[in-house]
Each structure stands twice: as structure tokens, then as C-alpha cells.
Scaffold this motif. Structure first.
Motif, PDB file in Angstrom:
ATOM      1  N   TYR A 101       0.939  -1.223  -0.058  1.00 44.24           N
ATOM      2  CA  TYR A 101      -0.188   0.027   0.067  1.00 44.24           C
ATOM      3  C   TYR A 101       0.899   1.203   0.025  1.00 44.24           C
ATOM      4  O   TYR A 101       0.609   2.317  -0.935  1.00 44.24           O
ATOM      5  CB  TYR A 101      -1.092   0.052   1.361  1.00 44.24           C
ATOM      6  CG  TYR A 101      -1.913   1.152   1.568  1.00 44.24           C
ATOM      7  CD1 TYR A 101      -2.744   1.206   0.508  1.00 44.24           C
ATOM      8  CD2 TYR A 101      -1.700   2.128   2.497  1.00 44.24           C
ATOM      9  CE1 TYR A 101      -3.674   2.641   0.486  1.00 44.24           C
ATOM     10  CE2 TYR A 101      -2.565   3.071   2.479  1.00 44.24           C
ATOM     11  CZ  TYR A 101      -3.401   3.587   1.601  1.00 44.24           C
ATOM     12  OH  TYR A 101      -4.214   4.561   1.589  1.00 44.24           O
ATOM     13  N   LEU A 104       2.494   2.024  -3.602  1.00 40.20           N
ATOM     14  CA  LEU A 104       1.590   2.622  -4.564  1.00 40.20           C
ATOM     15  C   LEU A 104       1.766   3.633  -5.261  1.00 40.20           C
ATOM     16  O   LEU A 104       1.947   4.793  -4.200  1.00 40.20           O
ATOM     17  CB  LEU A 104       0.201   1.992  -4.322  1.00 40.20           C
ATOM     18  CG  LEU A 104      -0.428   0.944  -3.824  1.00 40.20           C
ATOM     19  CD1 LEU A 104      -1.814   0.782  -3.540  1.00 40.20           C
ATOM     20  CD2 LEU A 104      -0.354  -0.053  -5.396  1.00 40.20           C
ATOM     21  N   VAL A 108      -2.699   5.736  -8.309  1.00 42.40           N
ATOM     22  CA  VAL A 108      -3.540   4.604  -8.284  1.00 42.40           C
ATOM     23  C   VAL A 108      -4.686   4.535  -7.204  1.00 42.40           C
ATOM     24  O   VAL A 108      -4.303   4.900  -6.059  1.00 42.40           O
ATOM     25  CB  VAL A 108      -2.623   3.182  -7.907  1.00 42.40           C
ATOM     26  CG1 VAL A 108      -3.242   2.283  -7.505  1.00 42.40           C
ATOM     27  CG2 VAL A 108      -1.438   2.894  -8.657  1.00 42.40           C
ATOM     28  N   GLU A 109      -5.756   4.424  -7.902  1.00 42.23           N
ATOM     29  CA  GLU A 109      -7.112   4.608  -6.875  1.00 42.23           C
ATOM     30  C   GLU A 109      -7.244   3.226  -6.042  1.00 42.23           C
ATOM     31  O   GLU A 109      -7.055   2.280  -6.637  1.00 42.23           O
ATOM     32  CB  GLU A 109      -8.530   4.695  -7.998  1.00 42.23           C
ATOM     33  CG  GLU A 109      -9.522   4.887  -7.031  1.00 42.23           C
ATOM     34  CD  GLU A 109     -10.924   5.050  -7.815  1.00 42.23           C
ATOM     35  OE1 GLU A 109     -11.874   4.825  -7.206  1.00 42.23           O
ATOM     36  OE2 GLU A 109     -10.700   5.250  -9.072  1.00 42.23           O
ATOM     37  N   THR A 110      -7.529   3.520  -4.776  1.00 43.09           N
ATOM     38  CA  THR A 110      -8.032   2.483  -3.752  1.00 43.09           C
ATOM     39  C   THR A 110      -9.171   2.878  -3.358  1.00 43.09           C
ATOM     40  O   THR A 110      -9.739   3.722  -3.272  1.00 43.09           O
ATOM     41  CB  THR A 110      -7.005   2.329  -2.769  1.00 43.09           C
ATOM     42  OG1 THR A 110      -6.949   3.459  -1.914  1.00 43.09           O
ATOM     43  CG2 THR A 110      -5.597   2.184  -3.117  1.00 43.09           C
ATOM     44  N   VAL A 126      -7.668  -2.061  -5.440  1.00 39.73           N
ATOM     45  CA  VAL A 126      -7.478  -1.032  -6.324  1.00 39.73           C
ATOM     46  C   VAL A 126      -7.903  -1.095  -7.772  1.00 39.73           C
ATOM     47  O   VAL A 126      -8.439  -2.169  -7.837  1.00 39.73           O
ATOM     48  CB  VAL A 126      -5.710  -0.999  -6.279  1.00 39.73           C
ATOM     49  CG1 VAL A 126      -5.063  -1.064  -5.155  1.00 39.73           C
ATOM     50  CG2 VAL A 126      -5.299  -2.169  -7.363  1.00 39.73           C
ATOM     51  N   ARG A 127      -7.659  -0.007  -8.242  1.00 43.27           N
ATOM     52  CA  ARG A 127      -8.377  -0.134  -9.835  1.00 43.27           C
ATOM     53  C   ARG A 127      -7.264   0.063 -10.839  1.00 43.27           C
ATOM     54  O   ARG A 127      -6.267   0.864 -10.475  1.00 43.27           O
ATOM     55  CB  ARG A 127      -9.275   1.008 -10.064  1.00 43.27           C
ATOM     56  CG  ARG A 127     -10.659   0.822  -8.949  1.00 43.27           C
ATOM     57  CD  ARG A 127     -11.660   1.829  -9.757  1.00 43.27           C
ATOM     58  NE  ARG A 127     -12.724   1.606  -9.112  1.00 43.27           N
ATOM     59  CZ  ARG A 127     -13.813   0.615  -9.070  1.00 43.27           C
ATOM     60  NH1 ARG A 127     -13.616  -0.293 -10.040  1.00 43.27           N
ATOM     61  NH2 ARG A 127     -14.937   0.933  -8.697  1.00 43.27           N
TER      62      ARG A 127
END
Length: 139
Positions: A101, A104, A108-110, A126-127
Motif C-alpha cells: 500500500y 503504490l 493508483v485509486e484504492t 485497487v483499480r
């Protein structure tokens, strides 16, 4: 007849190169192969008239992730909530979820920070660049 065994888990993407960068550089998956497939048999097999695909296979430690960019491009089926019928995600095990995490990239979207579930499994969704959900988990 013996039961089937897993060969790959497919993820449809809009830009194969961009997706390879994400799965290789952010999630540390090695690229095993890149190839293209087209022709009437392929189009018939996938049920899309005139379909052609550009593929990348990546090593996810005993599982193969298949990224595929299709022509013609279909409608967007990503971005929904995980509890919607037909929703799908890719699950990848990591050794240290907190470290993953923290490493990242900011873009990066979580869905949240790391969470510990009732079962004791630690999860983080995540996406990818196409809004596909990827679950990172530490058992």
C-alpha cells in the motif's frame, strides 16, 4: 473426464501497453508473452463479429493473468461496485499488504486503506487504468 484446472484469468483493457505498465511496474508481474489473434474462428469463438485481440500473458506466481485489447472495442463494463451482479475482480496475494500500500504510486485509486476482515485476511482493492478492480490480499 478429469476436472479442469486454471490456465489464465482474463482482463479486457482499452490500452494494452498502458495496462502492461500497471501490472508489471506497479504490481510486479512479469510479462511471459505478447501475441495477437484474429480470423473468423477467433471471432466466432468469442462471439464478436470481426473480432481481433492483442494479448499479454503475465506471471502471477502460479496463475497467469491475460490482458487483452479487443478490436472492435465493446461497451465499458467496469467501474461498478463489487456487489453488482456480474462484477468481477482479480485477486493477487502479497506478502506485506501495508508495504505494498505504501509503495503504490499516488495516482493508483484504492477503495480504502488496508483492512483486516473477520476471517483475519487483510485486503486492499485497487483499480487498474481501465477501472478494473484488483484485490491485493495478505492471508
Amino acid at each position: 473426464m478429469t476436472g479442469p484446472s486454471a490456465h489464465h484469468f482474463g482482463v479486457t483493457v482499452t490500452d494494452l501497453d498502458r495496462s502492461i505498465e500497471f501490472y508489471r511496474d506497479v504490481l510486479s508481474l512479469d510479462v511471459l508473452a505478447r501475441f495477437s489473434v484474429s480470423g473468423e474462428e477467433f471471432a466466432t469463438g468469442v462471439g464478436v463479429e470481426g473480432a481481433a485481440g492483442t494479448f499479454a500473458h503475465l506471471d502471477a506466481g502460479g496463475a497467469r493473468v491475460e490482458l487483452v485489447e479487443y478490436e472492435p472495442e465493446g461497451e465499458d463494463a467496469t467501474g461498478g461496485a463489487i456487489n453488482q451482479a456480474g462484477a468481477k475482480h482479480l485477486g493477487l496475494e502479497v506478502q506485506d499488504l501495508d508495504a505494498t500500500y505504501e509503495e503504490l504510486p499516488e495516482d493508483v485509486e484504492t477503495l480504502s486503506g488496508p483492512q483486516t476482515t473477520e476471517s483475519g485476511t487483510r485486503i486492499l482493492f485497487v483499480r487498474d487504468p481501465d477501472d478494473n478492480l484488483v484485490e491485493l490480499l495478505e492471508p
